[in-house]
Design a protein around this motif. Structure first.
Motif, PDB file in Angstrom:
ATOM      1  N   LYS A   1      28.641  76.338 -26.135  1.00 47.34           N
ATOM      2  CA  LYS A   1      30.052  76.380 -26.476  1.00 47.34           C
ATOM      3  C   LYS A   1      30.352  77.616 -27.313  1.00 47.34           C
ATOM      4  O   LYS A   1      29.469  78.199 -27.930  1.00 47.34           O
ATOM      5  CB  LYS A   1      30.454  75.128 -27.263  1.00 47.34           C
ATOM      6  CG  LYS A   1      30.041  73.816 -26.627  1.00 47.34           C
ATOM      7  CD  LYS A   1      30.714  73.585 -25.296  1.00 47.34           C
ATOM      8  CE  LYS A   1      30.347  72.206 -24.737  1.00 47.34           C
ATOM      9  NZ  LYS A   1      30.907  72.011 -23.382  1.00 47.34           N
TER      10      LYS A   1
ATOM     11  N   GLY B   1      40.892  72.790 -28.591  1.00 48.33           N
ATOM     12  CA  GLY B   1      39.588  72.715 -27.947  1.00 48.33           C
ATOM     13  C   GLY B   1      38.947  74.051 -27.651  1.00 48.33           C
ATOM     14  O   GLY B   1      37.914  74.103 -26.979  1.00 48.33           O
TER      15      GLY B   1
ATOM     16  N   ARG C   1      37.138  75.991 -29.353  1.00 48.18           N
ATOM     17  CA  ARG C   1      35.768  76.089 -29.853  1.00 48.18           C
ATOM     18  C   ARG C   1      34.757  75.459 -28.899  1.00 48.18           C
ATOM     19  O   ARG C   1      33.568  75.753 -28.970  1.00 48.18           O
ATOM     20  CB  ARG C   1      35.652  75.414 -31.224  1.00 48.18           C
ATOM     21  CG  ARG C   1      36.494  76.088 -32.295  1.00 48.18           C
ATOM     22  CD  ARG C   1      36.314  75.447 -33.642  1.00 48.18           C
ATOM     23  NE  ARG C   1      37.086  76.166 -34.660  1.00 48.18           N
ATOM     24  CZ  ARG C   1      36.719  76.272 -35.929  1.00 48.18           C
ATOM     25  NH1 ARG C   1      35.600  75.701 -36.339  1.00 48.18           N
ATOM     26  NH2 ARG C   1      37.459  76.932 -36.786  1.00 48.18           N
ATOM     27  N   TYR C   2      35.253  74.610 -28.021  1.00 47.27           N
ATOM     28  CA  TYR C   2      34.349  73.910 -27.115  1.00 47.27           C
ATOM     29  C   TYR C   2      34.408  74.460 -25.692  1.00 47.27           C
ATOM     30  O   TYR C   2      33.802  73.910 -24.779  1.00 47.27           O
ATOM     31  CB  TYR C   2      34.663  72.410 -27.137  1.00 47.27           C
ATOM     32  CG  TYR C   2      34.590  71.858 -28.539  1.00 47.27           C
ATOM     33  CD1 TYR C   2      33.359  71.606 -29.145  1.00 47.27           C
ATOM     34  CD2 TYR C   2      35.749  71.656 -29.285  1.00 47.27           C
ATOM     35  CE1 TYR C   2      33.285  71.149 -30.446  1.00 47.27           C
ATOM     36  CE2 TYR C   2      35.685  71.194 -30.593  1.00 47.27           C
ATOM     37  CZ  TYR C   2      34.450  70.949 -31.168  1.00 47.27           C
ATOM     38  OH  TYR C   2      34.372  70.503 -32.477  1.00 47.27           O
TER      39      TYR C   2
ATOM     40  N   LYS D   1      33.462  77.169 -22.746  1.00 49.03           N
ATOM     41  CA  LYS D   1      32.229  77.861 -22.410  1.00 49.03           C
ATOM     42  C   LYS D   1      32.436  79.366 -22.561  1.00 49.03           C
ATOM     43  O   LYS D   1      33.367  79.928 -21.982  1.00 49.03           O
ATOM     44  CB  LYS D   1      31.817  77.536 -20.971  1.00 49.03           C
ATOM     45  CG  LYS D   1      30.482  78.132 -20.556  1.00 49.03           C
ATOM     46  CD  LYS D   1      30.126  77.709 -19.142  1.00 49.03           C
ATOM     47  CE  LYS D   1      28.785  78.305 -18.714  1.00 49.03           C
ATOM     48  NZ  LYS D   1      28.433  77.898 -17.334  1.00 49.03           N
TER      49      LYS D   1
END
Length: 251
Positions: free
Chosen positions: A22, A222, A224-225, A227
């Motif tokens: 991530k 989201g 930070r999560y 790919k």
């Protein structure tokens, strides 16, 4: 019951491994340091020029020079759009003229003083390693490195080979896209230089937008999560203008 638990664990591990790294992991230091001001060092252009024996050689060399300048300008534009503060070209040129350290020293030595003296949080280094072309495609190999002035650590590294392709008419003459023509006309460029400039602009946008959003931009839920991009990859701009990331061996 134990058997079902083991199967569930196996599926969970398999899902996690497929999901991959991530942004939170790859860009941990950026999230921790939250850089605001990024200085872009002068482009390190290592691409080969031609020995000037004809007007064609001079035109080719000028095309590469213009593409390098445009790459510098559009890198700053993308970082600004992405929420970072970037010194303007004039201020950056003045800073570069007074900086006594070499590019190699800035990349390897302690650069904490750039933060304490000038408020610079990170330096972006861009190396143009080389160009290739055919009658209807242009390829450039570029390396990016973002270095912290707080920790002296590497915050981003990307090594990319990017190719832009065009359709040709029945005589083999390239047929630029609408966006290519707009740049060509607004900047008064020849077809070849316009294609090189469009290529490095798209490449800058693609690579630098992978960074976490700066403090002046609203972070997406989201983010930070998501790919992140791999460290080494290839980029292809298709004839319709669409962009695709590829494994190096696929390009």
């Amino acid at each position: 019951m134990k058997r079902y638990l083991l199967m569930a664990l196996a599926f969970a591990l398999a899902f996690a491994s497929c999901d991959g790294e991530k942004k939170l992991t790859q860009y941990t230091e950026i999230y921790q340091e939250a850089p605001s001001m990024i200085y872009i060092a002068p482009i390190n252009d290592l691409s080969l020029r031609r020995a000037v024996r004809s007007t064609e050689d001079s035109v080719f060399n000028a095309s590469l020079n213009n593409a390098a300048r445009y790459m510098y300008l559009t890198a700053g534009k993308q970082l600004t759009f992405w929420g970072y503060n970037v010194p303007g070209p004039l201020a950056s040129a003045q800073f570069a003229a007074t900086e006594t350290r070499t590019g190699r020293q800035l990349r390897n030595d302690n650069i904490n003083d750039l933060h304490t003296d000038f408020g610079i949080d990170a330096i972006l280094f861009i190396d143009i390693l080389g160009w290739k072309q055919t009658s209807c495609s242009w390829s450039v190999e570029v390396e990016y490195m973002l270095r912290s002035t707080h920790s002296n650590s590497e915050l981003l590294h990307a090594h990319v080979t990017a190719t832009k392709m065009l359709h040709t008419d029945n005589k083999g003459v390239p047929m630029p896209l609408k966006e290519d023509l707009e740049l060509q006309e607004s900047a008064d460029l020849d077809v070849e230089t316009a294609q090189r400039c469009r290529l490095v602009e798209i490449l800058n946008n693609y690579v630098l937008k992978d960074l976490p959003a700066g403090h002046r931009a609203r972070q997406r839920n989201g983010e930070r999560y998501d790919k992140p991009h791999p460290e080494y990859f290839s980029l292809r701009i298709h004839r319709d203008g669409s962009v695709e990331m590829l494994k190096s061996e696929e390009l």
